[in-house]
Design an enzyme around this catalytic site. Sequence first.
Site, PDB file in Angstrom:
ATOM      1  CG  ASP A   1      -2.101  -0.850   1.169  1.00 40.63           C
ATOM      2  OD1 ASP A   1      -3.089  -0.432   0.571  1.00 40.63           O
ATOM      3  OD2 ASP A   1      -2.048  -1.965   1.720  1.00 40.63           O
TER       4      ASP A   1
ATOM      5  CD  GLU B   1      -7.419   2.959   2.128  1.00 37.54           C
ATOM      6  OE1 GLU B   1      -8.026   2.367   3.036  1.00 37.54           O
ATOM      7  OE2 GLU B   1      -7.256   2.500   0.990  1.00 37.54           O
TER       8      GLU B   1
ATOM      9  CG  ASP C   1      -7.725   2.379  -2.221  1.00 39.40           C
ATOM     10  OD1 ASP C   1      -6.659   1.981  -1.726  1.00 39.40           O
ATOM     11  OD2 ASP C   1      -8.842   2.072  -1.772  1.00 39.40           O
TER      12      ASP C   1
ATOM     13  CB  THR D   1      -5.638  -4.059   2.163  1.00 41.35           C
ATOM     14  OG1 THR D   1      -5.657  -2.745   1.606  1.00 41.35           O
ATOM     15  CG2 THR D   1      -4.221  -4.390   2.580  1.00 41.35           C
TER      16      THR D   1
ATOM     17  NE  ARG E   1     -21.491   2.070  -1.068  1.00 43.17           N
ATOM     18  CZ  ARG E   1     -20.610   1.550  -0.204  1.00 43.17           C
ATOM     19  NH1 ARG E   1     -20.035   0.384  -0.468  1.00 43.17           N
ATOM     20  NH2 ARG E   1     -20.298   2.196   0.898  1.00 43.17           N
TER      21      ARG E   1
END
Length: 383
Positions: free
Chosen positions: A49, A72, A154, A159, A307
């Site tokens: 990341d 992020e 991102d 992850t 959502r």
Amino acid sequence: MSTPYAAELALALRTIHTASLLTKSVLRTLQNNVSAETKADDSPVTIADFAAQAVIISALHAVYPDDKFIGEESADALRANGGLAERVWDLVLQARELSSAVASASGDLQHVQGHEGPQGTTTLTFPASKTEMLDVIDLGTSTSTKNGRVWVLDPVDGTATFMEGKQYAVCLCLLVDGVQQVGVIGCPNLAFDVHGPLGQSKIHEDLVDQAGYGVVLSAVKGHGTYVRSMHESSLAEPRRISLDQVQPKDWSALDFVEATIGKTSLLQPEHRTVAETLGTKWPGTVIWSQQMKYVALTLGATDVMVRLPKGKERFTFTWDHAGGQILFQEAGGVIKDLDGGDIDLGQGRKIEGDVNFGMVAARPWAFTRVHRAVKEVLERRTR
């Protein structure tokens, strides 16, 4: 006529390609035993990341020094942990070596988006030192997306599944005054036949490209969405993606894409009720990464994403949606909030529930009926 933002697109493609190769190399080298830290929200952060964010921002900042960035990650954990910082720096050096072997994505740009683009080699700039790497990562801590040019990224979306060797996405989007103009998303683990018929290939966590490097999708506002295979030293010929190529389904076959069951704060029981109201099973496709859900929608592998948050105090992060939304919209998809409004990505680091409450994304032929079913289910819930 040149594609708008042709230079930005070329650089974004080259950068995401390199960052995708880097993250894939981490998986292969460590055989999925990826070292991780824990963030404040308890989600895992890998060295990949941090390294990918450093690579992406460094390359863009060198060419567009006045642009802002929202990423992020911050470098706080690295500044507090010298050993972790050293491992990330080693990966950045590895990315520099990978980049030197990558053929230019810009030299053939007319084949990327169907328009003539700049010729020549796109050379990426990398941090010159570990200290510079930390400063570059922290360039991603900007807070405003409403005005000017802001790159939202991102570095590894998904992850948790990345650490398991499953699906994840490397994401980048250019916002101009809060509006998506360029989106590029690498999917290094996605086994997808870019030449096969759209709508017939499924996407799921275990459908992993073990031997290759997956695919990259790109879009420029008003100029369509394209997908290409990624190779170790180049990007393959593109294919334009249009959901018009996917035949409408019988409602009983409508496929809802969903997060891992029971692992999200969204109202999954209500998601299921929406699907059942429309006469179809739920869930259809299960993918953890939010951006991979947009990829699955864009490639015609699934049809609907709902959502439903628990309340308007809920929010979602901008980097989970910027980039993926333009891919789906430029392919012909429709995305609205539960009130029928457009998603406002100019709100900063968060998409607030009192501005955009929830989301519905669907292919055009299904959107109106799905959106109506969502509102009916929510009305019954609040009675």
